[in-house]
Motif scaffolding. Structure first.
Motif, PDB file in Angstrom:
ATOM      1  N   GLU A  59       3.207 -92.106 -98.478  1.00 47.76           N
ATOM      2  CA  GLU A  59       4.237 -91.322 -97.783  1.00 47.76           C
ATOM      3  C   GLU A  59       3.682 -90.752 -96.478  1.00 47.76           C
ATOM      4  O   GLU A  59       4.352 -90.774 -95.441  1.00 47.76           O
ATOM      5  N   TYR A  60       2.467 -90.245 -96.520  1.00 50.77           N
ATOM      6  CA  TYR A  60       1.826 -89.692 -95.321  1.00 50.77           C
ATOM      7  C   TYR A  60       1.671 -90.773 -94.260  1.00 50.77           C
ATOM      8  O   TYR A  60       1.967 -90.555 -93.088  1.00 50.77           O
ATOM      9  N   LYS A  61       1.232 -91.967 -94.677  1.00 50.56           N
ATOM     10  CA  LYS A  61       1.052 -93.074 -93.730  1.00 50.56           C
ATOM     11  C   LYS A  61       2.391 -93.458 -93.099  1.00 50.56           C
ATOM     12  O   LYS A  61       2.461 -93.716 -91.895  1.00 50.56           O
ATOM     13  N   THR A  62       3.445 -93.482 -93.895  1.00 50.71           N
ATOM     14  CA  THR A  62       4.771 -93.791 -93.365  1.00 50.71           C
ATOM     15  C   THR A  62       5.179 -92.772 -92.303  1.00 50.71           C
ATOM     16  O   THR A  62       5.696 -93.140 -91.235  1.00 50.71           O
ATOM     17  N   MET A  63       4.943 -91.501 -92.596  1.00 41.90           N
ATOM     18  CA  MET A  63       5.291 -90.443 -91.645  1.00 41.90           C
ATOM     19  C   MET A  63       4.483 -90.571 -90.345  1.00 41.90           C
ATOM     20  O   MET A  63       5.032 -90.434 -89.245  1.00 41.90           O
ATOM     21  N   MET A  93       8.752 -84.089 -81.224  1.00 45.54           N
ATOM     22  CA  MET A  93       7.452 -84.608 -81.630  1.00 45.54           C
ATOM     23  C   MET A  93       6.548 -83.486 -82.156  1.00 45.54           C
ATOM     24  O   MET A  93       5.815 -83.683 -83.125  1.00 45.54           O
ATOM     25  N   GLN A  94       6.612 -82.322 -81.526  1.00 46.95           N
ATOM     26  CA  GLN A  94       5.831 -81.190 -82.020  1.00 46.95           C
ATOM     27  C   GLN A  94       6.291 -80.789 -83.427  1.00 46.95           C
ATOM     28  O   GLN A  94       5.472 -80.526 -84.306  1.00 46.95           O
ATOM     29  N   ASP A  95       7.604 -80.771 -83.613  1.00 46.26           N
ATOM     30  CA  ASP A  95       8.159 -80.425 -84.918  1.00 46.26           C
ATOM     31  C   ASP A  95       7.757 -81.479 -85.962  1.00 46.26           C
ATOM     32  O   ASP A  95       7.377 -81.145 -87.083  1.00 46.26           O
ATOM     33  N   MET A  96       7.816 -82.737 -85.578  1.00 51.84           N
ATOM     34  CA  MET A  96       7.441 -83.811 -86.491  1.00 51.84           C
ATOM     35  C   MET A  96       5.949 -83.715 -86.848  1.00 51.84           C
ATOM     36  O   MET A  96       5.562 -83.891 -88.012  1.00 51.84           O
ATOM     37  N   GLY A  97       5.102 -83.424 -85.870  1.00 46.97           N
ATOM     38  CA  GLY A  97       3.669 -83.252 -86.110  1.00 46.97           C
ATOM     39  C   GLY A  97       3.401 -82.088 -87.057  1.00 46.97           C
ATOM     40  O   GLY A  97       2.545 -82.168 -87.941  1.00 46.97           O
ATOM     41  N   ARG A  98       4.156 -80.997 -86.878  1.00 48.47           N
ATOM     42  CA  ARG A  98       4.021 -79.834 -87.755  1.00 48.47           C
ATOM     43  C   ARG A  98       4.414 -80.198 -89.186  1.00 48.47           C
ATOM     44  O   ARG A  98       3.725 -79.841 -90.134  1.00 48.47           O
ATOM     45  N   ARG A  99       5.519 -80.937 -89.343  1.00 51.49           N
ATOM     46  CA  ARG A  99       5.973 -81.345 -90.676  1.00 51.49           C
ATOM     47  C   ARG A  99       4.957 -82.267 -91.365  1.00 51.49           C
ATOM     48  O   ARG A  99       4.728 -82.160 -92.566  1.00 51.49           O
TER      49      ARG A  99
END
Length: 166
Positions: A59-63, A93-99
């Motif tokens: 899941e992490y790799k997919t994200m 992108m910042q929000d996605m990186g935080r998630r």
């Protein structure tokens, strides 16, 4: 007064020493590391943890792949879109990186909790078996051989394994 106290102290130490010598203490050791690495329940727990870890890793790799693909796309299109769109994308992108970071932390905490939940009953069972075998064989103390520099004495590791059924 001081001389009497000193005499009393010497007599007390001598008496204590004689009592300690007369009461023989029986000490054994056990290799809990050997037990835990070969115990079927531990191996099952490790397999469960590996499956869960593999799920989180996938899941992490997919994200991360999705994140990298968006960065690549946004970098390629940055010159052709407005500043407002670029700012929105940067925020996204910042929000996605935080998630992604939060997901990684949560997954790590979940794995640690799952490991603790799986291992607690196993370690309690091993401890109870060590106590049972130690008492049955008349030992006052059972030390963990992994913590000893010199393990000279009775090793009850095989007896504990037998008691645990392997």
């Amino acid at each position: 007064m001081m001389k009497q106290f000193r005499t009393f102290l010497i007599a007390a130490v001598a008496l204590f020493g004689f009592q300690t010598m007369s009461a023989q203490t029986k000490v054994a050791h056990v290799d809990t590391n050997d037990i835990m690495t070969k115990m079927p329940a531990v191996l099952d727990a490790q397999n469960q943890l590996k499956k869960l870890s593999d799920t989180y890793t996938a899941e992490y790799k997919t994200m991360v792949d999705e994140y990298q693909a968006k960065i690549k796309k946004y970098d390629a299109e940055a010159a052709t879109v407005t500043d407002a769109v670029n700012q929105t994308r940067q925020s996204e992108m910042q929000d996605m990186g935080r998630r992604i970071g939060e997901y990684q932390e949560t997954a790590q905490k979940d794995l640690q909790k799952k490991e603790a939940d799986l291992m607690k009953p196993i370690t309690e069972k091993v401890k109870a078996s060590i106590q049972k075998v130690g008492k049955a064989k008349g030992f006052n103390y059972v030390l963990n051989a992994g913590d000893l520099l010199l393990a000279d004495g009775t090793d009850i590791t095989a007896d504990v394994k037998k008691d645990l059924g392997f």
